[in-house]
Design a protein around this motif. Structure first.
Motif, PDB file in Angstrom:
ATOM      1  N   ARG A  66      -8.576  13.126   3.308  1.00  0.00           N
ATOM      2  CA  ARG A  66      -7.619  12.718   2.279  1.00  0.00           C
ATOM      3  C   ARG A  66      -7.969  11.311   1.824  1.00  0.00           C
ATOM      4  NH1 ARG A  66      -1.633  14.386   4.551  1.00  0.00           N
ATOM      5  NH2 ARG A  66      -1.992  16.637   4.733  1.00  0.00           N
ATOM      6  N   LEU A  69      -4.170   3.445   9.560  1.00  0.00           N
ATOM      7  CA  LEU A  69      -5.286   4.013   8.799  1.00  0.00           C
ATOM      8  C   LEU A  69      -6.011   2.981   7.954  1.00  0.00           C
ATOM      9  CD1 LEU A  69      -3.660   7.305   7.410  1.00  0.00           C
ATOM     10  CD2 LEU A  69      -5.413   7.155   9.177  1.00  0.00           C
ATOM     11  N   GLU A  82      -8.941  -0.471  -4.023  1.00  0.00           N
ATOM     12  CA  GLU A  82      -7.922   0.200  -3.222  1.00  0.00           C
ATOM     13  C   GLU A  82      -8.400   0.359  -1.777  1.00  0.00           C
ATOM     14  OE1 GLU A  82      -4.977   1.907  -3.696  1.00  0.00           O
ATOM     15  OE2 GLU A  82      -4.638   1.508  -5.832  1.00  0.00           O
ATOM     16  N   ASP A  83      -7.452   0.423  -0.868  1.00  0.00           N
ATOM     17  CA  ASP A  83      -7.761   0.787   0.511  1.00  0.00           C
ATOM     18  C   ASP A  83      -7.339   2.251   0.638  1.00  0.00           C
ATOM     19  OD1 ASP A  83      -7.841   1.233   3.206  1.00  0.00           O
ATOM     20  OD2 ASP A  83      -6.764  -0.584   3.760  1.00  0.00           O
ATOM     21  N   TYR A  84      -8.318   3.144   0.583  1.00  0.00           N
ATOM     22  CA  TYR A  84      -7.997   4.575   0.458  1.00  0.00           C
ATOM     23  C   TYR A  84      -7.526   5.237   1.745  1.00  0.00           C
ATOM     24  CZ  TYR A  84     -10.189   4.300  -4.120  1.00  0.00           C
ATOM     25  OH  TYR A  84     -10.497   3.973  -5.404  1.00  0.00           O
ATOM     26  N   ARG A  85      -7.646   4.552   2.864  1.00  0.00           N
ATOM     27  CA  ARG A  85      -7.175   5.091   4.143  1.00  0.00           C
ATOM     28  C   ARG A  85      -7.615   6.552   4.360  1.00  0.00           C
ATOM     29  NH1 ARG A  85      -1.834   4.696   2.351  1.00  0.00           N
ATOM     30  NH2 ARG A  85      -2.745   3.901   0.430  1.00  0.00           N
ATOM     31  N   TYR A  86      -8.902   6.784   4.197  1.00  0.00           N
ATOM     32  CA  TYR A  86      -9.458   8.121   4.424  1.00  0.00           C
ATOM     33  C   TYR A  86      -9.142   8.604   5.838  1.00  0.00           C
ATOM     34  CZ  TYR A  86     -12.560   8.128   0.319  1.00  0.00           C
ATOM     35  OH  TYR A  86     -13.077   8.145  -0.948  1.00  0.00           O
ATOM     36  N   PHE A  87      -8.734   9.834   5.969  1.00  0.00           N
ATOM     37  CA  PHE A  87      -8.672  10.471   7.288  1.00  0.00           C
ATOM     38  C   PHE A  87      -8.791  11.978   7.095  1.00  0.00           C
ATOM     39  CE2 PHE A  87      -4.345  12.341   7.905  1.00  0.00           C
ATOM     40  CZ  PHE A  87      -3.755  11.929   6.719  1.00  0.00           C
ATOM     41  N   TYR A 124      -8.537   1.079  11.504  1.00  0.00           N
ATOM     42  CA  TYR A 124      -8.683   2.519  11.746  1.00  0.00           C
ATOM     43  C   TYR A 124      -9.271   2.802  13.137  1.00  0.00           C
ATOM     44  CZ  TYR A 124     -10.201   7.353  11.084  1.00  0.00           C
ATOM     45  OH  TYR A 124     -10.402   8.704  11.228  1.00  0.00           O
ATOM     46  N   MET A 163     -12.427  -3.454 -15.130  1.00  0.00           N
ATOM     47  CA  MET A 163     -11.265  -2.625 -14.812  1.00  0.00           C
ATOM     48  C   MET A 163     -10.631  -3.143 -13.535  1.00  0.00           C
ATOM     49  SD  MET A 163     -12.061   1.414 -15.222  1.00  0.00           S
ATOM     50  CE  MET A 163     -11.135   2.100 -13.888  1.00  0.00           C
ATOM     51  N   ARG A 164     -11.497  -3.426 -12.555  1.00  0.00           N
ATOM     52  CA  ARG A 164     -11.009  -3.783 -11.236  1.00  0.00           C
ATOM     53  C   ARG A 164     -12.118  -4.527 -10.504  1.00  0.00           C
ATOM     54  NH1 ARG A 164      -9.155   1.000 -10.549  1.00  0.00           N
ATOM     55  NH2 ARG A 164     -11.137   1.707  -9.755  1.00  0.00           N
ATOM     56  N   TYR A 221      -6.085   4.546  14.861  1.00  0.00           N
ATOM     57  CA  TYR A 221      -6.121   5.981  14.592  1.00  0.00           C
ATOM     58  C   TYR A 221      -7.321   6.645  15.264  1.00  0.00           C
ATOM     59  CZ  TYR A 221      -5.727  10.367  12.087  1.00  0.00           C
ATOM     60  OH  TYR A 221      -5.588  11.706  11.774  1.00  0.00           O
ATOM     61  N   ARG A 260       3.858   1.547  -1.162  1.00  0.00           N
ATOM     62  CA  ARG A 260       4.850   1.519  -2.242  1.00  0.00           C
ATOM     63  C   ARG A 260       6.275   1.428  -1.691  1.00  0.00           C
ATOM     64  NH1 ARG A 260       0.824   0.755  -4.660  1.00  0.00           N
ATOM     65  NH2 ARG A 260      -0.093   1.896  -6.402  1.00  0.00           N
ATOM     66  N   LEU A 304       0.834  -1.219   0.000  1.00  0.00           N
ATOM     67  CA  LEU A 304       0.000   0.000   0.000  1.00  0.00           C
ATOM     68  C   LEU A 304       0.861   1.259   0.000  1.00  0.00           C
ATOM     69  CD1 LEU A 304      -2.897  -0.515   2.606  1.00  0.00           C
ATOM     70  CD2 LEU A 304      -3.118  -0.103   0.154  1.00  0.00           C
ATOM     71  N   ALA A 358       3.624  10.542   0.862  1.00  0.00           N
ATOM     72  CA  ALA A 358       3.252   9.783  -0.339  1.00  0.00           C
ATOM     73  C   ALA A 358       3.756  10.484  -1.596  1.00  0.00           C
ATOM     74  CB  ALA A 358       1.741   9.606  -0.399  1.00  0.00           C
ATOM     75  N   ASP A 414      -0.338  12.441  -4.261  1.00  0.00           N
ATOM     76  CA  ASP A 414      -0.680  11.025  -4.087  1.00  0.00           C
ATOM     77  C   ASP A 414      -1.773  10.841  -3.037  1.00  0.00           C
ATOM     78  OD1 ASP A 414       0.877   9.479  -6.089  1.00  0.00           O
ATOM     79  OD2 ASP A 414       2.560  10.457  -5.096  1.00  0.00           O
ATOM     80  N   PHE A 415      -2.544  11.888  -2.850  1.00  0.00           N
ATOM     81  CA  PHE A 415      -3.847  11.755  -2.197  1.00  0.00           C
ATOM     82  C   PHE A 415      -4.735  12.847  -2.773  1.00  0.00           C
ATOM     83  CE2 PHE A 415      -1.438  14.397   0.939  1.00  0.00           C
ATOM     84  CZ  PHE A 415      -2.238  15.532   0.991  1.00  0.00           C
ATOM     85  N   MET A 437       7.839   4.031  -8.768  1.00  0.00           N
ATOM     86  CA  MET A 437       7.526   4.666  -7.485  1.00  0.00           C
ATOM     87  C   MET A 437       8.064   3.828  -6.323  1.00  0.00           C
ATOM     88  SD  MET A 437       3.593   5.969  -7.922  1.00  0.00           S
ATOM     89  CE  MET A 437       3.148   7.378  -8.942  1.00  0.00           C
ATOM     90  N   ASN A 482      -6.291   8.427  -0.025  1.00  0.00           N
ATOM     91  CA  ASN A 482      -4.895   8.103  -0.332  1.00  0.00           C
ATOM     92  C   ASN A 482      -4.764   6.992  -1.371  1.00  0.00           C
ATOM     93  OD1 ASN A 482      -3.296   9.692   1.830  1.00  0.00           O
ATOM     94  ND2 ASN A 482      -4.908   8.703   3.021  1.00  0.00           N
ATOM     95  N   TYR A 483      -4.148   7.297  -2.482  1.00  0.00           N
ATOM     96  CA  TYR A 483      -3.733   6.271  -3.437  1.00  0.00           C
ATOM     97  C   TYR A 483      -2.676   6.869  -4.351  1.00  0.00           C
ATOM     98  CZ  TYR A 483      -7.024   8.499  -6.769  1.00  0.00           C
ATOM     99  OH  TYR A 483      -7.698   9.398  -7.572  1.00  0.00           O
ATOM    100  N   PHE A 484      -1.809   6.003  -4.845  1.00  0.00           N
ATOM    101  CA  PHE A 484      -0.706   6.482  -5.682  1.00  0.00           C
ATOM    102  C   PHE A 484      -1.147   6.521  -7.145  1.00  0.00           C
ATOM    103  CE2 PHE A 484       1.511   5.150  -1.908  1.00  0.00           C
ATOM    104  CZ  PHE A 484       2.565   6.051  -1.801  1.00  0.00           C
ATOM    105  N   TYR A 485      -0.991   7.657  -7.769  1.00  0.00           N
ATOM    106  CA  TYR A 485      -1.246   7.756  -9.199  1.00  0.00           C
ATOM    107  C   TYR A 485      -0.502   8.972  -9.723  1.00  0.00           C
ATOM    108  CZ  TYR A 485      -3.665   6.261 -13.365  1.00  0.00           C
ATOM    109  OH  TYR A 485      -3.935   5.751 -14.608  1.00  0.00           O
TER     110      TYR A 485
END
Lengths: 100, 474, 475
Positions: C81, B360, C272-277, B365, C265-266, B369, A18, A16, B317, C92-93, B337, C83-86
């Protein structure tokens, strides 16, 4: 009380975040992060169901700015930072999948 | 070395020049930087230009600021246009920001001369400056020991008389702890008092920029110059910079000071003894002293080591090899990355990113957190109750004097525990000062910590000044 | 399209619209579509270390305007936020509203009187834009991509409907009605082709009255036609799967316009686990009543109301006119039509010119004032301009601005004087005596013949109605 941290949890989290971890690092992080999380279990004894989570220590609200254009950066300065650039854009290797 | 207050006064009156003071600073740096590894970059050209600019203004009779011609060291997690800014990380090596942190602009306005960027624990994560990708900084008072961290470079610059003042940042004690270990004054301002714009974030809800200095007066001068509302930081308090210098000699007569049990619990006897003597000194100066217990403080460490890594995992990140800094090539963007981050971050940074990501992540969570945020609220409430009974709290800054290299690097938890007295203030968003008071093992300095509610900097600095005098620095 | 007997589709839409602000969501860079790549960027929207976001007040105004138009409750809200990498996302969030959106609940009534519930309409930021090199120019098969961050940080509102839509036609109706509302509030230009409005569709199927089935989300539909086709395809795919004894997997799917098909697609497992906070760099947003009232006071009438007002002036309108009315309302051109009708223009003519000529020149509509529009149509109605000439004049006014009389004169569209017309007609009657005879005997079709001849001789400067009047006078 949360379950103890497993090696596969650490591997999942590394993906997650990276980060690539060696087998030795996986072992080390599993142990070290496990210690921190175990220490954190002292919080779970506390009954805080009625407590509101604090994400900001002061009660500021509605901080906004006017919709007025300000200077952007010069493009040359922006692209100078880029590890790789082409045609005025940031260049990256192949993107494997669509954005989520 | 001259104090900042004296340099500014002499530059303004023409007794000395900014250029002469800067050259003295450069000379001190070249004498000891090789041994101590304080500065990662010395901005000779930029600093000389700035000093010449101040001198020209003085020569033309134009007004100059409160820090006119004062050389200052900048922690290398603050952005300065065109000056390499690394956060002591390989991932940012060679990056030159295209913009200034607000505090850098304010220093320029006050006439200070930024001499260079100081070493820190990578991304401010650490308590010894051993986590720098560019080698550890040594404690000027005993080079076999750590200077503390994460602002170890800034504290060492001041302790080694390279500059009279320095900027640091404090997320869990990163100004106060190295100040204590290097025998200088360090202030962690109220959250929102100093702009974070241009401070490379570690944990956004905890980070504050603040001063390190030899004297309380210099701390007040520097804090006054950098504080005050900044429209570019949404969390910035809405008021102008407070008046601090004018209140440094206010004393503590009539103030209620509480010695907090949990802020000395587990400290070395010599540290405890110093705190008790400091408390007595405040009483001698007219303060009323009480004893207080705030048991919630014991939970601070746990909450901190979830909240700070969680925010850090997201803040860091962006270091992905796409836009700036290091890139390690790979066949596709995801692999690139991952290769970049794996090569660019050190072990402690990885440890905290992993911890925060885990805290998180789905399923954990609430237990980690979410619970930590509630503990934070719990702690804020506990401090609010304490401040109904006392105007200031007193305790130790660190459990012991400066420790030896490698002593705590193998066991992260032991290192984290050294922040136990400083973390609560960050969680509460309040203010605290570390001031040297007496010495311990090997003649090394001990830091006493004074804590106050939000916006209590003037009161804290006045009390620190009382201790400074009592400790023999009139 | 209809599904096989007994099946019903259940559709909910997520519409993303870029807001028409001068600057981005969190910084003062211009919100400029199509600018030179990476020229509208700064430390904030490039996600440079140390930069911090500050909310754009106007974006909040527009988000509230959307909420008010959709009968939402304006609520105290926070930012999170995601969170994911793109690579097109500089931090990246993504900063987005999560559990506490600014607009909670609401509804939208469709012209067919179906009520679609609105779950939320929240603020978030857009990402940068990638161009793919090599392969077919699409993401798959490309060896390298280039990123432009001009769009990064542009304010978006995401409007999430309830699962209340039951056909692709209804989905299309919802999207076009919502678009009209967004245009009316001034929040969006509604241009799907430029990506300023993008739609994700959640589609499931069930037997009528059974519980909802497993849904699939089709991402990034960028035209009403794609929306309708993709939903039809997906619903039928699911029905066929279920009738064949299979199961629908919850997943995200991609619509391929050329193939006319959706593809995986997915899957849910790969989600994804977006880990919102909570976004610690922003404080809570809680617009007070005074702020809300200020926004409410600036709200123009919404499409449903405008549709009713305009159709009341079109008594006995035919189907073509009803279609024209929709176009005029959708594009916000009804003030022109009303102005023309007020000035004495026939409602049918005003509507036709609005739905055709004005709609075609929408890009340039700012150059045309309502007086000029009405004046042109009045000239046409009085016979001073032929319909072809009137359309040309409107085109010219849209392209370059100006005053209709001057434009008509410059184009040589001088009205043919009654004398000239009379002389021309007289000559023609002499030239074509047998045709004239048949016309006099009541063969009305020959009027068209004479009009054509007059047009030929006058290079189109004559007015058909005037020619007929002249012929009648001589009959």
């Amino acid at each position: 009380m949360a379950p103890p941290l497993r090696r596969e949890d650490v591997a999942h989290v590394a993906r997650l975040a990276r980060l690539t971890l060696s087998e030795a690092e996986l072992d080390m992080f599993t142990e070290q992060l496990g210690q921190v999380l175990e220490h954190a279990n002292d919080m779970s004894a506390l009954a805080l169901d009625d407590v509101v989570a604090t994400a900001h220590p002061f009660g500021l609200t509605n901080v906004v700015r006017e919709d007025v254009v300000t200077a952007s950066l010069e493009r040359a300065r922006v692209l100078e930072m880029a590890p790789d650039a082409q045609d005025g854009r940031f260049a990256v290797p192949q993107i494997m999948g669509d954005a989520p | 070395m001259k104090s900042a207050a004296r340099i500014a006064r002499e530059v303004q009156s023409g007794e000395t020049t900014a250029t002469a003071e800067l050259e003295a600073s450069f000379a001190a740096i070249s004498r000891r930087n090789g041994e101590l590894n304080v500065f990662l970059h010395v901005d000779q050209e930029g600093a000389r230009d700035q000093a010449a600019h101040i001198d020209a203004r003085v020569a033309r009779g134009e007004p100059v600021g409160a820090l006119a011609g004062v050389p200052i060291a900048i922690k290398d997690n603050l952005c300065q246009i065109g000056v390499p800014t690394t956060c002591s990380s390989k991932i940012l090596e060679g990056w030159r920001p295209p913009y200034n942190a607000t505090v850098i602009d304010r220093l320029a306005l006050a006439g200070a001369v930024c001499v260079g960027k100081t070493n820190l624990d990578e991304f401010a994560m650490g308590s010894s400056t051993e986590n720098s990708a560019f080698g550890p900084t040594r404690n000027p008072l005993d080079p076999s020991r750590v200077p503390g961290g994460s602002s170890g470079g800034s504290a060492a610059a001041v302790a080694a008389d390279m500059t009279p003042i320095a900027l640091g940042s404090d997320t869990g004690g990163s100004i106060r702890q190295p100040a204590a270990l290097c025998g200088i004054v360090g202030v962690k301002p109220t959250y929102g008092l100093v702009s974070r714009y241009g401070l490379i974030a570690f944990a956004s809800s905890l980070d504050q920029v603040g001063p390190l200095a030899k004297t309380v007066l210099d701390s007040a001068l520097l804090l006054e110059a950098i504080a005050g509302h900044d429209p570019r930081d949404s969390t910035s308090l809405p008021e102008p910079s407070p008046s601090l210098v004018a209140h440094v000699e206010d004393g503590v007569a009539g103030l209620r000071v509480a010695l907090v049990h949990e802020l000395v619990e587990g400290a070395d006897p010599e540290v405890l003894e110093a705190v008790e003597r400091a408390t007595a000194a405040l009483a001698d100066a007219g303060a009323t002293v009480v004893q207080l217990s705030i048991p919630e403080i014991r939970l601070a460490l746990s909450a901190y080591y979830l909240i700070a890594p969680a925010e850090a995992s997201s803040n860091l990140a962006r270091f992905d090899g796409v836009r700036y800094g290091l890139r390690v090539d790979a066949k596709n963007v995801t692999a690139m990355m991952e290769a970049t981050r794996t090569a660019g971050f050190g072990a402690e940074v990885k440890r905290r990113i992993m911890l925060g990501t885990y805290a998180l992540s789905a399923g954990y969570y609430d237990a980690y957190y979410g619970q930590a945020l509630k503990v934070r609220t719990h702690m804020i409430d506990a401090f609010a109750r304490a401040y109904r009974e006392a105007d200031l709290l007193i305790g130790a800054t660190t459990p012991s004097v400066a420790f030896a290299f490698g002593e705590k690097t193998t066991n992260p938890m032991a290192m984290y525990l050294s922040d136990v007295f400083t973390i609560p203030t960050n969680l509460a968003g309040e203010a605290a000062v570390s001031v040297p008071f007496g010495t311990g093992e090997g003649g090394l300095p001990i830091g006493v910590q004074l804590l106050g509610p939000g916006r209590s900097e003037a009161r804290l600095l006045a009390a620190a000044r009382v201790l400074e005098i009592a400790d023999g620095r009139p | 399209m209809s599904l096989p007997h007994g099946w019903e589709m259940v559709v909910g839409l997520e519409v993303h619209t870029e807001l028409q602000t001068a600057t981005k969501m969190f910084c003062g860079c211009a919100n400029a579509f199509g600018a030179v790549p990476n020229t509208s960027v700064c430390p904030v929207c490039l996600g440079l270390p140390g930069a911090l976001p500050v909310l754009n007040e106007r974006a909040i105004d527009l988000a509230m305007a959307i909420g008010m138009a959709l009968h939402s409750t304006i609520s105290p809200s926070t930012f999170h936020r995601k969170n994911y990498f793109y690579p097109d996302m500089p931090k990246d969030f993504q900063i987005s509203q999560y559990d506490l959106p600014i607009n909670a609940g609401g509804y939208l009534d469709l012209p067919d009187s179906t009520r679609v519930t609105i779950e939320r309409a929240h603020l978030e930021e857009d990402t940068g834009k990638s161009t793919h090199l090599g392969g077919s120019g699409r993401i798959h098969g490309a060896d390298r991509s280039l990123v432009d961050y001009n769009r990064s940080g542009v304010p978006l509102v995401e409007i999430v409907s309830g699962p209340d839509i039951r056909s692709s036609t209804q989905a299309r109706l919802y999207a076009s009605e919502l678009r009209a509302i967004l245009v009316a509030t001034g929040a969006s230009d509604g241009r799907m082709e430029e990506g300023s409005m993008r739609i994700d569709a959640n589609v499931s199927v069930r037997h009528a009255d059974e519980p909802f089935g497993t849904r699939c989300e089709i991402k990034n539909l960028n035209s009403l036609r794609s929306l309708q086709r993709a939903i039809d395809y997906e619903a039928l795919r699911q029905v066929e799967l279920l009738e064949g004894g299979g199961r629908v997997r919850q997943e995200t799917r991609h619509w391929d316009e050329n193939l006319g098909a959706t593809s995986t697609m997915r899957t849910k497992e790969e989600a994804e686990d977006y880990r919102y906070f909570r976004e610690p760099d922003l404080v809570d947003l809680a617009p007070d009543i005074a702020w809300q009232d200020r926004v409410r006071a600036g709200l123009p009438p919404m499409p449903a109301e405008r549709r009713a007002t305009l159709s009341a002036r079109l008594v006995g309108a035919n189907d073509a006119q009803l279609d024209a009315l929709e176009v005029v309302i959708d594009l916000g051109l009804d003030p022109f039509v009303h102005h023309a009708i007020d000035a004495g223009v026939d409602p049918g003519l005003a509507l036709a010119r609005g739905a055709n000529e004005l709609a075609a020149g929408l890009e340039d509509i700012a150059r045309l004032n309502r007086d000029a529009f009405s004046a042109t149509l009045l000239m046409e109605q009085r016979g001073e301009l032929s319909s072809t000439q009137a359309k040309t004049v409107l085109g010219e006014l849209l392209a370059h601005g100006g005053e209709p009389g001057t434009v008509a004169a410059a184009k040589g569209f001088e009205q043919l004087s009654a004398d000239t017309l009379g002389t021309t007609v007289a000559e023609l009657l002499a030239q074509f005596p047998s045709e004239w005879e048949r016309y006099r005997d009541g063969d009305e079709k020959l009027a068209q013949f004479f009009i054509g001849q007059v047009m030929r001789i006058t290079n189109g400067q004559a007015n058909g109605k005037a020619v007929v009047a002249e012929l009648r006078a001589r009959r």
